[in-house]
Design a protein around this motif. Structure first.
Motif, short mmCIF file in Angstrom:
data_model
loop_
_atom_site.label_atom_id
_atom_site.label_comp_id
_atom_site.label_asym_id
_atom_site.label_seq_id
_atom_site.Cartn_x
_atom_site.Cartn_y
_atom_site.Cartn_z
N TYR A 211 13.11 -10.94 10.64
CA TYR A 211 14.28 -11.61 11.20
C TYR A 211 15.36 -11.84 10.14
O TYR A 211 16.55 -11.69 10.40
N LEU A 212 14.94 -12.23 8.92
CA LEU A 212 15.89 -12.57 7.87
C LEU A 212 16.54 -11.35 7.22
O LEU A 212 17.56 -11.49 6.54
N THR A 213 15.94 -10.17 7.39
CA THR A 213 16.52 -8.95 6.81
C THR A 213 17.72 -8.51 7.64
O THR A 213 17.58 -8.27 8.83
N PRO A 214 18.90 -8.41 7.05
CA PRO A 214 20.11 -8.11 7.83
C PRO A 214 20.40 -6.62 7.99
O PRO A 214 19.97 -5.79 7.18
N VAL A 215 21.14 -6.30 9.03
CA VAL A 215 21.72 -4.97 9.25
C VAL A 215 23.23 -5.15 9.29
O VAL A 215 23.74 -6.07 9.95
N LYS B 170 30.00 -20.31 4.00
CA LYS B 170 29.33 -19.27 3.20
C LYS B 170 28.14 -18.73 3.97
O LYS B 170 27.36 -19.49 4.52
N LYS B 171 28.02 -17.40 4.02
CA LYS B 171 26.87 -16.76 4.66
C LYS B 171 26.09 -15.99 3.61
O LYS B 171 26.63 -15.09 2.96
N LYS B 172 24.81 -16.33 3.45
CA LYS B 172 23.95 -15.65 2.49
C LYS B 172 23.19 -14.54 3.19
O LYS B 172 22.68 -14.73 4.29
N ASN B 173 23.11 -13.39 2.54
CA ASN B 173 22.40 -12.24 3.09
C ASN B 173 21.41 -11.73 2.04
O ASN B 173 21.81 -11.30 0.97
N VAL B 174 20.12 -11.79 2.37
CA VAL B 174 19.08 -11.37 1.43
C VAL B 174 18.81 -9.88 1.62
O VAL B 174 18.39 -9.45 2.69
N LEU B 175 19.05 -9.09 0.57
CA LEU B 175 18.94 -7.63 0.64
C LEU B 175 17.77 -7.10 -0.18
O LEU B 175 17.76 -5.93 -0.57
#
Length: 234
Positions: free
Chosen positions: A140-144, A203-208
């Protein structure tokens, strides 16, 4: 080059792995219940494998990563040579998808099989539920990322895979800055794998972390195409 504090961190983590694998916690505490002993052993093994995996991945990143600026320049050269429409969709590789599916569906099938056979073991089933919950959360936390003409859409990889239309859409005009995590917040080798988007006080954090380094560079490059100097790499 690995700094002294990084070496100290690895030493401490290796000690933790040794403690988790070699020391029988249940016996030291004085627990006698066989089921609880096995649960504690299973927890120790899962935690030990998790820490060991983190160590291996971190060392691989240390030795094989390039600077983000250098990777972005290399990707710009590749795109100039290809003469194709620039990529607008960025998602983890098929290997990451298989990884999520294995650790989500196999424990689920194991639980279903136990229910069908009427051989449910509470400790084993509980551990299976924990594994499912952890990997669904990671999924779920992995973004596209989907780059449009005037906005970028960010969708959970889990929702993207199951075609659930639940996403965050951010207008380029509302973005004030895009940059890696601040120094000191995470270890240096993982800074760029936490992309932060600033929007008028938000702020939006995206964990890659589960992305390849070249795809991470392409994502930053695409933001730079759309936002110019608003993309900061330091």
């Amino acid at each position: 080059m690995i700094e002294r504090k990084e070496i100290l961190r690895y030493v401490l983590l290796i000690i933790c792995v040794f403690v988790l694998f070699a020391i029988p916690w249940a016996s030291i505490i004085g627990i006698q219940d066989p089921g609880l002993i096995e649960t504690i052993r299973l927890f120790q093994r899962i935690a030990g494998v998790g820490i060991l995996t983190y160590i291996v991945i971190t060392i691989i990143y240390q030795f094989y990563q390039k600077s983000l600026t250098q990777e972005m320049k290399e990707e710009e050269i590749k795109e100039a040579d290809q003469e194709e429409t620039r990529q607008s969709l960025f998602k983890p590789t098929i290997g990451v998808l298989i990884f999520f599916m294995i650790f989500t569906f196999i424990p689920a099938f194991d639980i279903i099989y136990s229910l069908i056979k009427n051989e449910v073991d509470f400790n084993h089933t509980s551990c299976s539920f924990v594994v499912i919950a952890i990997f669904i959360l990671l999924w779920y936390l992995t973004p596209v990322f989907i780059f449009k003409e005037d906005s970028v859409q960010i969708k959970s990889f889990l929702f993207y895979f199951f075609h659930i239309d639940w996403k965050t859409e951010i207008k380029y005009a509302d973005i004030t800055a895009v940059k890696p995590a601040p120094k000191g917040k995470v270890s240096e080798e993982f800074r760029r794998y936490r992309l932060e988007i600033f929007m008028n006080g938000k702020k939006k954090k995206n964990v890659l972390t589960l992305y390849n380094s070249d795809i991470v560079a392409k994502i930053y490059l695409r933001f730079k195409d759309k936002l110019g100097d608003k993309v900061k790499l330091k």
